[in-house]
Design a protein around this motif. Structure first.
Motif, PDB file in Angstrom:
ATOM      1  N   ALA A 141     -15.132  22.319 -16.434  1.00 26.43           N
ATOM      2  CA  ALA A 141     -15.133  20.963 -15.902  1.00 26.43           C
ATOM      3  C   ALA A 141     -13.867  20.697 -15.088  1.00 26.43           C
ATOM      4  CB  ALA A 141     -15.243  19.963 -17.039  1.00 26.43           C
ATOM      5  N   PHE A 142     -13.948  19.677 -14.289  1.00 29.85           N
ATOM      6  CA  PHE A 142     -12.794  19.257 -13.490  1.00 29.85           C
ATOM      7  C   PHE A 142     -11.649  18.822 -14.407  1.00 29.85           C
ATOM      8  CE2 PHE A 142     -10.611  15.599 -11.504  1.00 29.85           C
ATOM      9  CZ  PHE A 142      -9.970  16.283 -10.485  1.00 29.85           C
ATOM     10  N   SER A 175     -25.507  17.316 -16.567  1.00 29.86           N
ATOM     11  CA  SER A 175     -24.510  18.400 -16.538  1.00 29.86           C
ATOM     12  C   SER A 175     -23.678  18.362 -15.262  1.00 29.86           C
ATOM     13  CB  SER A 175     -25.211  19.747 -16.658  1.00 29.86           C
ATOM     14  OG  SER A 175     -25.836  19.874 -17.917  1.00 29.86           O
ATOM     15  N   MET A 176     -24.289  18.018 -14.140  1.00 25.41           N
ATOM     16  CA  MET A 176     -23.527  17.962 -12.898  1.00 25.41           C
ATOM     17  C   MET A 176     -22.454  16.884 -12.956  1.00 25.41           C
ATOM     18  SD  MET A 176     -26.502  18.609 -10.045  1.00 25.41           S
ATOM     19  CE  MET A 176     -25.349  18.455  -8.697  1.00 25.41           C
ATOM     20  N   LEU A 177     -22.780  15.744 -13.514  1.00 24.71           N
ATOM     21  CA  LEU A 177     -21.767  14.692 -13.654  1.00 24.71           C
ATOM     22  C   LEU A 177     -20.678  15.085 -14.644  1.00 24.71           C
ATOM     23  CD1 LEU A 177     -23.960  11.445 -13.626  1.00 24.71           C
ATOM     24  CD2 LEU A 177     -22.358  12.220 -11.866  1.00 24.71           C
ATOM     25  N   LYS A 178     -21.041  15.801 -15.693  1.00 23.20           N
ATOM     26  CA  LYS A 178     -20.048  16.210 -16.683  1.00 23.20           C
ATOM     27  C   LYS A 178     -18.954  17.076 -16.052  1.00 23.20           C
ATOM     28  CE  LYS A 178     -22.677  16.165 -21.025  1.00 23.20           C
ATOM     29  NZ  LYS A 178     -21.649  15.520 -21.869  1.00 23.20           N
ATOM     30  N   ILE A 179     -19.375  18.109 -15.313  1.00 22.54           N
ATOM     31  CA  ILE A 179     -18.390  19.029 -14.754  1.00 22.54           C
ATOM     32  C   ILE A 179     -17.706  18.450 -13.517  1.00 22.54           C
ATOM     33  CG2 ILE A 179     -19.644  20.988 -15.679  1.00 22.54           C
ATOM     34  CD1 ILE A 179     -20.720  21.529 -12.883  1.00 22.54           C
ATOM     35  N   THR A 180     -18.317  17.456 -12.881  1.00 23.09           N
ATOM     36  CA  THR A 180     -17.723  16.863 -11.683  1.00 23.09           C
ATOM     37  C   THR A 180     -16.684  15.807 -12.040  1.00 23.09           C
ATOM     38  OG1 THR A 180     -19.765  17.240 -10.464  1.00 23.09           O
ATOM     39  CG2 THR A 180     -18.209  15.667  -9.528  1.00 23.09           C
ATOM     40  N   VAL A 181     -17.009  14.953 -13.006  1.00 22.87           N
ATOM     41  CA  VAL A 181     -16.089  13.869 -13.381  1.00 22.87           C
ATOM     42  C   VAL A 181     -14.940  14.411 -14.228  1.00 22.87           C
ATOM     43  CG1 VAL A 181     -15.895  11.677 -14.614  1.00 22.87           C
ATOM     44  CG2 VAL A 181     -17.923  12.157 -13.220  1.00 22.87           C
ATOM     45  N   ARG A 233     -13.456  18.055 -22.010  1.00 21.84           N
ATOM     46  CA  ARG A 233     -13.363  17.427 -20.692  1.00 21.84           C
ATOM     47  C   ARG A 233     -14.744  17.044 -20.127  1.00 21.84           C
ATOM     48  NH1 ARG A 233      -8.289  17.882 -18.405  1.00 21.84           N
ATOM     49  NH2 ARG A 233      -6.875  19.396 -19.390  1.00 21.84           N
ATOM     50  N   LYS A 234     -15.759  17.037 -20.961  1.00 22.35           N
ATOM     51  CA  LYS A 234     -17.128  16.714 -20.519  1.00 22.35           C
ATOM     52  C   LYS A 234     -17.658  15.499 -21.272  1.00 22.35           C
ATOM     53  CE  LYS A 234     -18.332  21.501 -19.349  1.00 22.35           C
ATOM     54  NZ  LYS A 234     -19.274  22.621 -19.591  1.00 22.35           N
ATOM     55  N   SER A 235     -16.906  14.429 -21.185  1.00 19.98           N
ATOM     56  CA  SER A 235     -17.314  13.234 -21.921  1.00 19.98           C
ATOM     57  C   SER A 235     -18.313  12.376 -21.157  1.00 19.98           C
ATOM     58  CB  SER A 235     -16.076  12.392 -22.258  1.00 19.98           C
ATOM     59  OG  SER A 235     -16.443  11.229 -22.976  1.00 19.98           O
ATOM     60  N   PHE A 236     -18.198  12.340 -19.819  1.00 26.10           N
ATOM     61  CA  PHE A 236     -19.036  11.434 -19.016  1.00 26.10           C
ATOM     62  C   PHE A 236     -20.050  12.247 -18.210  1.00 26.10           C
ATOM     63  CE2 PHE A 236     -20.095   9.110 -15.188  1.00 26.10           C
ATOM     64  CZ  PHE A 236     -20.319   7.841 -15.652  1.00 26.10           C
TER      65      PHE A 236
END
Length: 414
Positions: free
Chosen positions: A151-152, A222-228, A274-277
């Motif tokens: 994740a970011f 999943s895309m939002l998790k790793i992006t945010v 780091r994948k809360s949102f």
């Protein structure tokens, strides 16, 4: 004496029939009436047999004249019927042969076209089903690939550290348990409805709908998790299991400090921290149980005019949403998600479930709620437009008027 009178009458009859040939029917009738009256006066001993013969002669001439008229009216019939009859074939046989020839020349191509069209349609349906199955497997493969990606790395300010310093708790609803129930629950519901209704088309549409909802829901989540890359509420103790913070550096700018953690914990736990949102539990729970709510509510007409005023219908339809809400709230109780993560995850699940439901069913607020939609091939565009116009007419205007029940008022208050 009697024989001579009879002979005279007959000769007189022949002379009058020759002179009055232009008016055979009426003249003959008058002559016969006159002969009968004269014979009865001159010779009263004429027996009943002669009178019967004369009367039958009159009726026979009338019948012959009527037959002549019918034959003249039927003279317009084609001459080939008589030619065919002279060759030994009856009219009935000739007509039967003509019908058989017509059927063989016109009906046979139509049947062949129908068979070809049905084969083409079934082939297209099988191809479409295969494409749908491949897409679902592709969605699942992409989802698992995204789950393994890093994740970011979002910066954490010192003043917000308290948001991520909650203690670590075990999952109230474990991931394996959630995955099991989001698959089994819609399957059980669709099987129960199939047992009672025996509607294969409905079972097929429902199965396509909930599988699409689950497979498609993983992508945006999943895309939002790793992006945010938002840290979880327990990120601090994922990064420092012993509670001792280790920093590489601390950058102070604009009266705020950015902490550069030197994490000592397990790498996989740190990456998951780091994948809360947004919340994956919330999105999958609302995608699955939300689709159950749409499906059951549409079957019970809880959201359209027919179920208006029937509270029990709405209560049954809302039960799956209550279950999904409890799953989402549990993620804040075990400090694995913030309330914003849960809220956005629930919205994603509800939207994904409804979009998937509408791919195979009409609107839950429309007059055809709960009835599987028809798969429209490209060759039936006109039929699709007519069906859509009929739906618009049925759904527009006074929603209390329902075409499904003969245009009667469809609420319990009327």
């Amino acid at each position: 004496m009697a024989y001579s009178l009879t002979a005279n009458l007959r000769s007189r009859k022949r002379e009058k029939s020759i002179k009055g040939s232009d008016d055979i029917g009426s003249g003959t009738a008058r002559i016969m009436d006159k002969e009968t009256s004269e014979a009865s006066i001159i010779n009263p001993h004429i027996d009943n047999t002669q009178q019967t013969i004369m009367t039958s002669g009159k009726e026979g001439q009338d019948l012959m004249s009527s037959r002549r008229t019918v034959s003249e009216s039927s003279s317009e019939e084609p001459e080939r019927v008589g030619i065919n009859a002279s060759n030994g074939n009856s009219n009935g046989m000739w007509r039967n042969e003509l019908k058989i020839g017509a059927e063989s020349s016109s009906a046979q191509p139509e049947k062949q076209q129908q068979v070809q069209h049905s084969r083409f349609r079934h082939r297209n349906e099988r191809f479409s089903d295969m494409v749908d199955i491949v897409l679902r497997f592709a969605f699942v493969a992409i989802f698992f690939k995204l789950e393994t990606m890093s994740a970011f790395k979002r910066e954490i300010h010192a003043e917000e550290l308290w948001l991520y310093k909650n203690p670590r708790r075990p999952d109230i609803v474990k991931g394996g348990e959630l995955l099991f129930w989001v698959i089994v629950a819609p399957l059980i519901v669709t099987v129960v409805f199939y047992v009672f209704t025996k509607d294969k088309r409905d079972f097929r549409a429902a199965s396509w709908a909930w599988t699409l909802a689950l497979c498609m829901n993983g992508l945006p989540t999943s895309m939002l998790k790793i992006t945010v890359g938002r840290p979880r509420p327990d990120f601090f103790y994922r990064c420092f299991p012993d509670g001792l913070m280790v920093l590489n550096s601390s950058i102070i700018s604009d009266s705020s400090s950015i902490l550069d953690f030197n994490c000592t914990g397990i790498t996989s736990d740190i990456n998951e921290g780091r994948k809360s949102f947004p919340s994956g539990h919330s999105s999958f729970a609302f995608a699955s149980f939300g689709l159950i709510a749409y499906y059951v509510g549409a079957k019970l007409h809880a959201f359209d005019a027919r179920g208006r005023g029937h509270t029990w219908r709405l209560c049954i339809a809302v039960i799956p949403l209550i279950i999904a809400t409890l799953v989402a709230v549990s993620r804040t109780c075990d400090y694995h998600h913030h309330w914003q993560d849960v809220t956005v995850g629930a919205i994603i699940g509800l939207l994904t479930g409804y979009i998937s439901y509408r791919q195979y069913y009409p609107s839950i607020f429309g007059p055809q709620a709960g009835t599987p939609s028809i798969r429209w091939p490209r060759t039936q565009g006109n039929k699709y437009n007519k069906h859509r116009a009929a739906d618009d007419i049925g759904a527009g205007g006074d929603m209390l008027r329902r075409p499904l029940l003969g245009g009667k008022e469809q609420t319990k208050w009327y």
